[in-house]
Design a protein around this motif. Structure first.
Motif, PDB file in Angstrom:
ATOM      1  N   GLU A   1      11.423 -33.842  83.044  1.00  0.00           N
ATOM      2  CA  GLU A   1      12.521 -34.833  83.699  1.00  0.00           C
ATOM      3  C   GLU A   1      13.392 -35.585  82.785  1.00  0.00           C
ATOM      4  OE1 GLU A   1      10.280 -36.961  86.361  1.00  0.00           O
ATOM      5  OE2 GLU A   1       9.685 -35.544  87.769  1.00  0.00           O
ATOM      6  N   ALA A   2      12.759 -36.161  81.738  1.00  0.00           N
ATOM      7  CA  ALA A   2      13.676 -36.945  80.700  1.00  0.00           C
ATOM      8  C   ALA A   2      14.397 -35.959  80.029  1.00  0.00           C
ATOM      9  CB  ALA A   2      12.566 -37.650  79.807  1.00  0.00           C
ATOM     10  N   ALA A   3      14.099 -34.866  79.651  1.00  0.00           N
ATOM     11  CA  ALA A   3      15.080 -33.916  79.027  1.00  0.00           C
ATOM     12  C   ALA A   3      16.178 -33.367  79.958  1.00  0.00           C
ATOM     13  CB  ALA A   3      14.365 -32.564  78.592  1.00  0.00           C
TER      14      ALA A   3
ATOM     15  N   ARG B   1      21.826 -34.237  81.670  1.00  0.00           N
ATOM     16  CA  ARG B   1      22.803 -34.520  82.740  1.00  0.00           C
ATOM     17  C   ARG B   1      23.688 -35.649  82.221  1.00  0.00           C
ATOM     18  NH1 ARG B   1      19.459 -35.083  86.286  1.00  0.00           N
ATOM     19  NH2 ARG B   1      19.573 -33.252  87.356  1.00  0.00           N
ATOM     20  N   LEU B   2      23.026 -36.638  81.543  1.00  0.00           N
ATOM     21  CA  LEU B   2      23.923 -37.709  81.149  1.00  0.00           C
ATOM     22  C   LEU B   2      24.820 -37.413  80.014  1.00  0.00           C
ATOM     23  CD1 LEU B   2      21.435 -40.670  80.678  1.00  0.00           C
ATOM     24  CD2 LEU B   2      23.055 -40.393  82.478  1.00  0.00           C
ATOM     25  N   ARG B   3      24.417 -36.500  78.972  1.00  0.00           N
ATOM     26  CA  ARG B   3      25.341 -36.000  78.174  1.00  0.00           C
ATOM     27  C   ARG B   3      26.383 -34.831  78.606  1.00  0.00           C
ATOM     28  NH1 ARG B   3      20.389 -34.942  74.739  1.00  0.00           N
ATOM     29  NH2 ARG B   3      20.290 -32.910  75.889  1.00  0.00           N
TER      30      ARG B   3
ATOM     31  N   THR C   1      32.271 -34.412  80.509  1.00  0.00           N
ATOM     32  CA  THR C   1      33.079 -34.260  81.641  1.00  0.00           C
ATOM     33  C   THR C   1      33.944 -35.274  81.814  1.00  0.00           C
ATOM     34  OG1 THR C   1      31.551 -32.765  82.797  1.00  0.00           O
ATOM     35  CG2 THR C   1      33.083 -33.893  84.194  1.00  0.00           C
ATOM     36  N   GLU C   2      33.447 -36.546  81.877  1.00  0.00           N
ATOM     37  CA  GLU C   2      34.343 -37.867  81.927  1.00  0.00           C
ATOM     38  C   GLU C   2      35.013 -37.940  80.753  1.00  0.00           C
ATOM     39  OE1 GLU C   2      35.883 -41.259  84.065  1.00  0.00           O
ATOM     40  OE2 GLU C   2      34.321 -39.632  84.468  1.00  0.00           O
ATOM     41  N   GLU C   3      34.740 -37.468  79.551  1.00  0.00           N
ATOM     42  CA  GLU C   3      35.515 -37.673  78.363  1.00  0.00           C
ATOM     43  C   GLU C   3      36.764 -36.641  78.587  1.00  0.00           C
ATOM     44  OE1 GLU C   3      35.391 -37.196  73.314  1.00  0.00           O
ATOM     45  OE2 GLU C   3      33.590 -36.833  74.853  1.00  0.00           O
TER      46      GLU C   3
END
Length: 284
Positions: free
Chosen positions: A140-142, A147-149, A154-156
């Motif tokens: 789950e942490a991975a 997902r955050l990366r 995507t936001e960048e």
């Protein structure tokens, strides 16, 4: 099932028992008959083994006795004291005997560690469950990190695209403003030129003889709002009633209000909805 900590404890205990018995027989054998020294040595070892067995039995039942533990440590201290006394009174190899004098205490410490191991040991099923939980948490942490990366990337990308689009829009607006400015400058120069009016008049003289038109080109600047044309005079109530009555009775049976209103406005008449309904109520 034998625990990994039981084997060292058993080995050190066996060595301590043999060493204690040998030291007692050698040390006391010169002062008393060797059978008596053997009995003394077996008594020390026997007491130690008895208390150790009792401790192990209580541990297997999930119980504990401070008295039994104290007696066990007493036998261990007694065996250690016998080994130290023999080492100090030995004429040779004093250091070697002192080096092994700690074995009884080491055996007791190893049994203590083994007891702690047993109290905290888990079944294979529990260990498998814990391993699965830890692996699930790592997964789950991975996934969360990935997902955050991905969201950050995507936001960048989105911000970069928006910035580039904004820059293109700004460039287009600047270019358009420059072209408009040049166009209005050209028009202004043409309007204020000395030969503009004479040239336009010569072109239109044959179309509009004896007329001197005033030519003005559009000016780039603030505009003035043109007042709306005033509508014709509104119908009076009597006139409105007459028109409504005429339209309503133009058909047999008489028209409904909706049909009358449609024909009223199609005929070019003008009246507010409130006045029209009031007239309808008066004549109907």
């Amino acid at each position: 099932m034998a625990r990994p900590t039981a084997l060292p404890a058993v080995a050190v205990t066996a060595v301590s028992l043999v060493l204690t018995l040998a030291v007692v027989v050698m040390w006391l054998g010169s002062a008393m008959p060797w059978p008596v020294a053997l009995v003394v040595g077996l008594g020390i070892d026997g007491g130690w083994l008895a208390t150790l067995a009792y401790e192990r039995r209580l541990a297997a039942q999930g119980d504990h006795s401070d008295a039994v533990t104290g007696v066990g440590w007493s036998f261990g201290l007694l065996a250690t004291g016998v080994l130290i006394a023999h080492a100090l009174t030995a004429e040779a190899d004093t250091g070697a005997w002192l080096a092994v004098a700690w074995l009884p205490l080491a055996a007791k410490a190893l049994w203590l560690v083994h007891g702690l191991w047993e109290r905290t040991a888990l079944t294979p099923a529990a260990l498998t469950a814990i391993t699965g939980i830890q692996q699930e948490a790592r997964d789950e942490a991975a996934v969360a990190r990935a997902r955050l990366r991905a969201e950050a990337s995507t936001e960048e990308t989105r911000l970069t695209a928006v910035t580039q689009a904004g820059a293109r829009v700004a460039r287009v607006q600047a270019d358009t403003a420059k072209r408009l400015s040049d166009a209005w400058s050209t028009l202004e120069a043409a309007r204020t030129g000395e030969d503009t009016g004479r040239a336009l008049t010569s072109v239109t003289h044959r179309v509009t003889p004896d007329v001197a038109p005033r030519w003005e080109l559009p000016v780039w600047g603030p505009t003035e709002t043109v007042a709306a044309l005033e509508s014709g005079l509104a119908l009076t109530d009597m006139e409105l009633d007459a028109v409504v009555e005429e339209i309503r009775t133009s058909r047999v049976p008489a028209l409904s209000y909706r049909e009358m209103a449609t024909r009223f406005r199609a005929g070019g008449h003008s009246a507010s909805e409130v006045r029209l309904r009031a007239a309808w109520k008066r004549v109907a």
